[in-house]
Design a protein around this motif. Sequence first.
Motif, PDB file in Angstrom:
ATOM      1  N   UNK A  56       0.815  -1.224   0.000  1.00 23.54           N
ATOM      2  CA  UNK A  56       0.000   0.000   0.000  1.00 23.54           C
ATOM      3  C   UNK A  56       0.846   1.269   0.000  1.00 23.54           C
ATOM      4  N   UNK A  57       2.167   1.113   0.027  1.00 24.26           N
ATOM      5  CA  UNK A  57       3.043   2.268  -0.086  1.00 24.26           C
ATOM      6  C   UNK A  57       3.805   2.651   1.160  1.00 24.26           C
ATOM      7  N   UNK A  58       3.673   1.888   2.248  1.00 19.89           N
ATOM      8  CA  UNK A  58       4.381   2.220   3.481  1.00 19.89           C
ATOM      9  C   UNK A  58       5.890   2.068   3.296  1.00 19.89           C
ATOM     10  N   UNK A  59       6.665   2.909   3.964  1.00 17.14           N
ATOM     11  CA  UNK A  59       8.125   2.799   3.951  1.00 17.14           C
ATOM     12  C   UNK A  59       8.564   1.743   4.968  1.00 17.14           C
ATOM     13  N   UNK A  60       9.780   1.256   4.806  1.00 14.88           N
ATOM     14  CA  UNK A  60      10.260   0.191   5.674  1.00 14.88           C
ATOM     15  C   UNK A  60      10.398   0.578   7.144  1.00 14.88           C
ATOM     16  N   UNK A  61      10.962   1.748   7.476  1.00 12.29           N
ATOM     17  CA  UNK A  61      11.167   2.058   8.897  1.00 12.29           C
ATOM     18  C   UNK A  61       9.886   1.969   9.713  1.00 12.29           C
ATOM     19  N   UNK A  62       9.920   1.194  10.771  1.00 11.02           N
ATOM     20  CA  UNK A  62       8.780   1.044  11.653  1.00 11.02           C
ATOM     21  C   UNK A  62       7.770   0.004  11.207  1.00 11.02           C
ATOM     22  N   UNK A  63       7.887  -0.408   9.946  1.00 15.49           N
ATOM     23  CA  UNK A  63       6.947  -1.412   9.415  1.00 15.49           C
ATOM     24  C   UNK A  63       7.626  -2.764   9.269  1.00 15.49           C
ATOM     25  N   UNK A  64       8.860  -2.729   8.802  1.00 18.88           N
ATOM     26  CA  UNK A  64       9.603  -3.982   8.618  1.00 18.88           C
ATOM     27  C   UNK A  64      11.059  -3.774   8.993  1.00 18.88           C
ATOM     28  N   UNK A  65      11.450  -4.177  10.231  1.00 20.18           N
ATOM     29  CA  UNK A  65      10.623  -4.877  11.227  1.00 20.18           C
ATOM     30  C   UNK A  65       9.599  -3.951  11.868  1.00 20.18           C
ATOM     31  N   UNK A  66       8.480  -4.534  12.333  1.00 15.49           N
ATOM     32  CA  UNK A  66       7.389  -3.698  12.844  1.00 15.49           C
ATOM     33  C   UNK A  66       7.678  -3.125  14.222  1.00 15.49           C
ATOM     34  N   UNK A  67       7.372  -1.834  14.384  1.00 13.22           N
ATOM     35  CA  UNK A  67       7.466  -1.234  15.711  1.00 13.22           C
ATOM     36  C   UNK A  67       6.136  -1.444  16.439  1.00 13.22           C
ATOM     37  N   UNK A  68       6.004  -0.863  17.622  1.00  9.21           N
ATOM     38  CA  UNK A  68       4.799  -1.113  18.422  1.00  9.21           C
ATOM     39  C   UNK A  68       3.547  -0.563  17.742  1.00  9.21           C
ATOM     40  N   UNK A  69       3.667   0.566  17.029  1.00 12.68           N
ATOM     41  CA  UNK A  69       2.508   1.115  16.350  1.00 12.68           C
ATOM     42  C   UNK A  69       2.009   0.171  15.251  1.00 12.68           C
ATOM     43  N   UNK A  70       2.947  -0.380  14.514  1.00 13.04           N
ATOM     44  CA  UNK A  70       2.564  -1.339  13.467  1.00 13.04           C
ATOM     45  C   UNK A  70       1.959  -2.598  14.081  1.00 13.04           C
ATOM     46  N   UNK A  71       2.533  -3.043  15.182  1.00 10.76           N
ATOM     47  CA  UNK A  71       1.992  -4.236  15.841  1.00 10.76           C
ATOM     48  C   UNK A  71       0.585  -3.982  16.379  1.00 10.76           C
ATOM     49  N   UNK A  72       0.331  -2.780  16.797  1.00  6.55           N
ATOM     50  CA  UNK A  72      -1.016  -2.452  17.279  1.00  6.55           C
ATOM     51  C   UNK A  72      -2.014  -2.519  16.120  1.00  6.55           C
ATOM     52  N   UNK A  73      -1.621  -1.992  14.946  1.00  6.21           N
ATOM     53  CA  UNK A  73      -2.498  -2.090  13.777  1.00  6.21           C
ATOM     54  C   UNK A  73      -2.683  -3.550  13.387  1.00  6.21           C
ATOM     55  N   UNK A  74      -1.608  -4.323  13.519  1.00  2.56           N
ATOM     56  CA  UNK A  74      -1.697  -5.762  13.201  1.00  2.56           C
ATOM     57  C   UNK A  74      -2.682  -6.460  14.124  1.00  2.56           C
ATOM     58  N   UNK A  75      -2.606  -6.197  15.420  1.00  4.01           N
ATOM     59  CA  UNK A  75      -3.506  -6.865  16.366  1.00  4.01           C
ATOM     60  C   UNK A  75      -4.970  -6.545  16.054  1.00  4.01           C
ATOM     61  N   UNK A  76      -5.233  -5.326  15.650  1.00  8.42           N
ATOM     62  CA  UNK A  76      -6.609  -4.966  15.286  1.00  8.42           C
ATOM     63  C   UNK A  76      -7.044  -5.721  14.026  1.00  8.42           C
ATOM     64  N   UNK A  77      -6.120  -5.813  13.063  1.00 12.52           N
ATOM     65  CA  UNK A  77      -6.423  -6.542  11.811  1.00 12.52           C
ATOM     66  C   UNK A  77      -6.623  -8.024  12.069  1.00 12.52           C
ATOM     67  N   UNK A  78      -5.803  -8.578  12.969  1.00 15.28           N
ATOM     68  CA  UNK A  78      -5.806 -10.019  13.228  1.00 15.28           C
ATOM     69  C   UNK A  78      -7.119 -10.486  13.866  1.00 15.28           C
ATOM     70  N   UNK A  79      -7.827  -9.591  14.537  1.00 15.70           N
ATOM     71  CA  UNK A  79      -9.098  -9.976  15.151  1.00 15.70           C
ATOM     72  C   UNK A  79     -10.091 -10.451  14.086  1.00 15.70           C
ATOM     73  N   UNK A  80     -10.032  -9.855  12.907  1.00 19.46           N
ATOM     74  CA  UNK A  80     -10.937 -10.230  11.827  1.00 19.46           C
ATOM     75  C   UNK A  80     -10.264 -11.146  10.813  1.00 19.46           C
ATOM     76  N   UNK A  81      -8.980 -11.379  10.975  1.00 19.56           N
ATOM     77  CA  UNK A  81      -8.225 -12.205  10.017  1.00 19.56           C
ATOM     78  C   UNK A  81      -7.321 -13.180  10.763  1.00 19.56           C
ATOM     79  N   UNK A  82      -7.892 -14.162  11.448  1.00 20.19           N
ATOM     80  CA  UNK A  82      -7.056 -15.108  12.207  1.00 20.19           C
ATOM     81  C   UNK A  82      -6.255 -16.000  11.277  1.00 20.19           C
TER      82      UNK A  82
END
Length: 251
Positions: free
Chosen positions: A222-248
Amino acid sequence: MTDVRESRSTDSEPLAPETVAALRQVSTATLTTQLMARGLRNTFLVGLRPLNPQAARMVGTAFTLRYIPAREDLDVLGVFADPEHPQRKAVESVGPGQVLVMDCRGQGRAASLGGILGTRLLRRGAAGVVTDGAVRDSPTFATLGLPAYSAGVSATTNLVQHHAVDLQVPIGCAEVPVYPGDVLVGDGEGVVCVPRELAAEVARDAVAQEHLEEFVQAEIEAGAALPGVYPPNEQTRERYRAWAKDNPPQL
């Protein structure tokens, strides 16, 4: 001092179905990362490729066969008539869910086995065959439903270069230590050896890693830059946890 790994029983019980299912789903690349996180850096059998890309997915426990260099007075065609010949005995001993792993010292001038033996392994329920040498009858392997990995092909019979000596002992295959009962996982990229005692936890964590990376991949696409996304920082992990609730994770 006795090596604990060498003294343990080689009569390994079948892997738990959930472990097999998880390992069959994840990539060898992910597994090498999980093993590196546990301090294991030499686990990928470099240079081995699947002979049938349509049958490249492999999960099974190691049944080992060791070769030494052949000697002309011992390695003659007549030895194959002996059912106790180590190569033939190995093929007739591999059980369902096991992978025949061969130490050919990285030498591929002669084959380590051929299509008839590969077919016999398939009929015995073997999970696959792995060699750091060559195979003969490669057109047969190219259509056989048995996952098979080798460093090359050679029409020459194994007796020209290889003398089979040991079954179910620790070996080196493609310079990776493989102990009887270790778990061999294969995909289109190659083969990785997972120590048996780590298989369940590595499988579990590998599934979790790939689920997180599925989310990261989507963010990068979707266009995100690598820093903070890969590897994921806490903000990215928080977005992941929200996504994972609907995508186990799907197993």
